[in-house]
Design an enzyme around this catalytic site. Structure first.
Site: not given
Ligand code: NDP
Length: 689
Positions: A261, A300
């Site tokens: 998602e 989202c």
């Molecule tokens: P990320 O995609 O960076 O992170 C989402 C989740 O993935 C977090 O729990 C993160 O952990 C984890 N993650 C990141 N890298 C890895 C990896 N290599 N292996 C396993 N898990 C990983 O999104 P962000 O939360 O930083 O948000 C960035 C952007 O994403 C926002 O600015 C927005 O544009 C979008 N977003 C969209 C959402 C939606 O629901 N559609 C919700 C939130 C964000 P950790 O935090 O520890 O890095």
């Protein structure tokens, strides 16, 4: 006075709260910039986390029935609701106001309670599910097939986003646990302290079997290297990370289920009929305003693209600009605050950069990203940003607007000249979680919904009639699917009991009905039957699947039909008028009412004396298959098909296969009779036990 040292978040893995071995990354309060906690997962054995969930909790969860798991979720949801104030206090630190926290905390716990109640009401009290009816594969009923769903024997790894630290976890673990599968939750680091607090409270209740929920605070290390084809990985976050994880070699090599998602450029359309002054125009303005400011636009499902008739753009921009300009930005725990800060200073920098991207195709018509005005708090130490409204005059040339997600209080107004254009603009998002249209015109509703549905997981039609009851554009609901195609990640979550099946394997089981019935615990045509005492005299303690009653026969006469018709008022011509009945392509003569046959059937199969059958609460799948003419004789075969004892009650539901045949052996009616039956009878005996 020196402030207390920030707490170190721990992971709950292989049966214990475990601290990481690294220094810990500081997590800052969104509003004040103070350090809330340190996070790190260095030194955890991630392969063991998966193995522990699979081997310790999996068998215990699978030994429970759906109703037992539903009761567990209900008890857990109620226990968590009792502690909600503690979660609210911590939630302020994520930047969420009390209203924002409500969506996350009570919305999350409410989702768990909805899964509990739907699980109890909509699933049988068994450990596997049947899917659809038995498929006969032989003429003599000796070989058939039944699709079943059985829980996967792995774990579900839920990787969540920072914006919903509680709801994001609970909406995923509720269907997982209901399916009988253990969960490993990895919250986004930025707000993991709130998730960690809730997991502590969950574990303390002792309501979950050990290992059913594990938490990783910090990076997941090499965890994905160890996923198998029995595991599920779900991801919410950025499309970039999502695609990377989906392409992980172990996920691909083992065909592990992966649900994603990701970002979504959700659109809302103002219908051409919703001119300024109409209730729909006002509702649209309020909805866009709400979606831009709730959780500071970090949802989202938030409206990123505002699609409006070109003639009404000026009025719309003015109305939105006025309201957004009055939105009090401030500290989340300040009661006068209407919008809190973004989750982190990093997010604010991100959002400002994305606004710069959008400016290549659009202009700012309200707000200024570089001039932060706060009613409380420090504009620089806290991640504050006032709402920004943009306008793109050439919407089909505004490529960035259809491509870049600024994950904050930012939306772009796009003008359209025809409803076809409005639909086309919504579709330029390349697949979104949700879209909405505000209209009171049925034609507009039809055209928009049919045009955008294939590109969205959910579509909301808003108008004056539903204004008070509508749950709104941005609220995913436990009973509705959440997820979208294409850019939104192609995943699907929740959707009521549909979501439970995401953690189960569908298998077509072929064999002889007796053995298929043994597998499913449900009687099917061709399976063994037992005759003896009237089955309505048996309590649940005595009743068995396959207990069957063959009733006496009853002839259906002209007088019966006349009496029934005049008594009930059902004088439909096919029962009353010979010539008209004969002219009907389905009948050769006047026919008996189907409901008369069902009533006679009840008269034939009931046991009239007080007994363990407490009530008949309906029929399912009733079909009248062959006409009954005057002089025909009907007989009923009633077979105990499914028994669902209720948790914490003295009764359960019993489904009876009811087949009514005529003197030629043709099936004239077929349906399931649904009854409530006492677990023990007589009641005095139940009380004594
Ligand atoms: P990320 O995609 O960076 O992170 C989402 C989740 O993935 C977090 O729990 C993160 O952990 C984890 N993650 C990141 N890298 C890895 C990896 N290599 N292996 C396993 N898990 C990983 O999104 P962000 O939360 O930083 O948000 C960035 C952007 O994403 C926002 O600015 C927005 O544009 C979008 N977003 C969209 C959402 C939606 O629901 N559609 C919700 C939130 C964000 P950790 O935090 O520890 O890095």
């Amino acid at each position: 006075m020196a402030s207390a040292a920030p707490r170190r978040l721990e992971s709950y893995v292989y049966g214990a709260w475990t601290a990481g071995k690294g220094d810990g990354l500081p997590l800052l309060d969104a509003g004040t910039g103070e350090t809330v906690a340190l996070i790190d997962s260095k030194g955890l054995d991630f392969a063991e986390v998966l193995h522990y969930g699979r081997s310790v909790a999996g068998p215990k969860l699978r030994a429970m029935s759906f109703h037992e798991r539903a009761a567990m979720l209900k008890a857990l949801g109620l226990a968590l609701m009792g502690k909600k104030e503690e979660f609210y206090a911590e939630s302020f630190r994520t930047g969420a106001t009390r209203a924002d926290g409500w969506v996350d905390i009570e919305g999350g716990i409410g989702t768990m309670l909805t899964f509990a109640s739907k699980g109890r009401r909509e699933l049988p009290n068994t450990r596997i599910l049947t899917d659809g009816n038995m498929e006969p594969l032989s003429k003599d009923n000796s070989f058939s097939a039944q699709h079943i769903y059985a829980p996967l024997q792995g774990v579900a790894v839920h990787i969540n986003a920072f914006n919903f630290p509680i709801w994001g976890m609970l909406e995923k673990i509720s269907p997982t646990l209901l399916a009988g599968v253990p969960a490993v939750v990895k919250p986004a680091s930025q707000t993991a302290y709130l998730t960690e607090l809730m997991v502590r409270r969950i574990i303390e209740t002792g309501l979950l079997p050990e290992g059913a929920l594990q938490l990783i605070s910090g990076s997941v290390g090499d965890l994905l290297d160890h996923v198998t084809g029995q595991d599920v990985v779900t991801f919410t976050g950025s499309a970039w990370t999502g695609r990377k994880l989906k392409a992980h070699p172990a996920v691909i090599a083992n065909s592990a289920r992966f649900t994603m998602e990701a970002d979504s450029l959700n659109a809302s359309i103002l219908g051409p009929d919703a001119t300024p002054g109409t209730p729909e125009f006002d509702l649209f303005v309020k909805e866009v305003m709400r979606e831009m400011t709730v959780k500071a636009g970090q949802k989202c499902t938030a409206i990123r693209r505002v699609i409006a008739p070109r003639d009404h753009v000026d009025a719309l921009v003015k109305a939105l600009g006025d309201m957004l300009g009055k939105t009090a930005l401030g500290l989340p725990d300040d009661e006068t605050t209407r919008m809190g800060p973004l989750a982190s200073l990093h997010q604010r920098t991100e959002v400002r950069e994305r606004i710069q991207d959008l400016l290549s195709d659009a202009e700012i018509v309200a707000g200024n990203p570089d001039n932060v005005r706060v009613a409380s708090g420090d504009a620089e130490r806290g991640a504050f940003l006032n709402p920004i409204l943009l306008y793109a005059d050439d919407p089909f040339g505004a490529f960035k607007v259809h491509d870049v997600e600024a994950f904050g209080p930012v939306s772009t107004v796009l003008p359209y000249d025809s409803i076809e254009e409005a639909v086309e603009l919504a579709r330029l998002g390349k697949g979104s979680l949700v879209s909405s249209v505000f209209t009171d015109d049925p034609k507009v509703a039809e055209e928009v919904v049919l045009g955008v549905a294939p590109f969205h997981g959910r579509v909301l039609v808003g108008n004056r009639r539903s204004a008070k009851t509508s749950t709104g554009h941005g609220s995913p609901l436990a009973g509705l699917v959440h997820g979208g195609p294409g850019r939104a990640g192609g995943g699907e979550e929740m959707g009521g009991m549909r979501g439970v099946k995401h953690y189960m394997q569908r298998t077509a089981v072929q064999g002889t009905p007796r053995l298929l019935s043994a597998v499913t615990g449900r009687w099917i045509e061709g399976a063994d039957v037992q005759h003896g005492e009237h089955p309505f005299r048996k309590s649940l303690a005595e009743l068995k699947i396959g207990d069957q009653l063959m009733t006496a026969k009853r002839q259906v006469t002209l007088d019966d039909v006349e009496h029934f018709a005049h008594f009930t008022g059902d004088t439909f011509y096919a029962h009353m008028d010979e010539a008209a009945a004969k002219a009907n392509p389905f009948f050769d003569d006047r026919v008996a009412h189907g409901y008369l046959i069902a009533s006679f059937a009840a008269g034939l199969f009931v046991e009239p004396n007080p007994g363990p059958v407490l009530a008949n609460y309906g029929v399912d799948n009733m079909r009248f298959l062959t006409p009954v003419y005057f002089g025909d004789t009907v007989q009923v075969r009633l077979t105990c098909k499914e028994i669902n004892p209720r948790e914490n009650a003295n009764h359960g539901e019993v489904h009876w296969d009811c087949q009514v045949t005529n003197q030629k052996g043709e099936i004239v009616a077929q349906y399931d009779v649904l009854t409530m039956v006492a677990k023990i009878w007589p009641p005095a005996q139940a009380a004594a036990e």
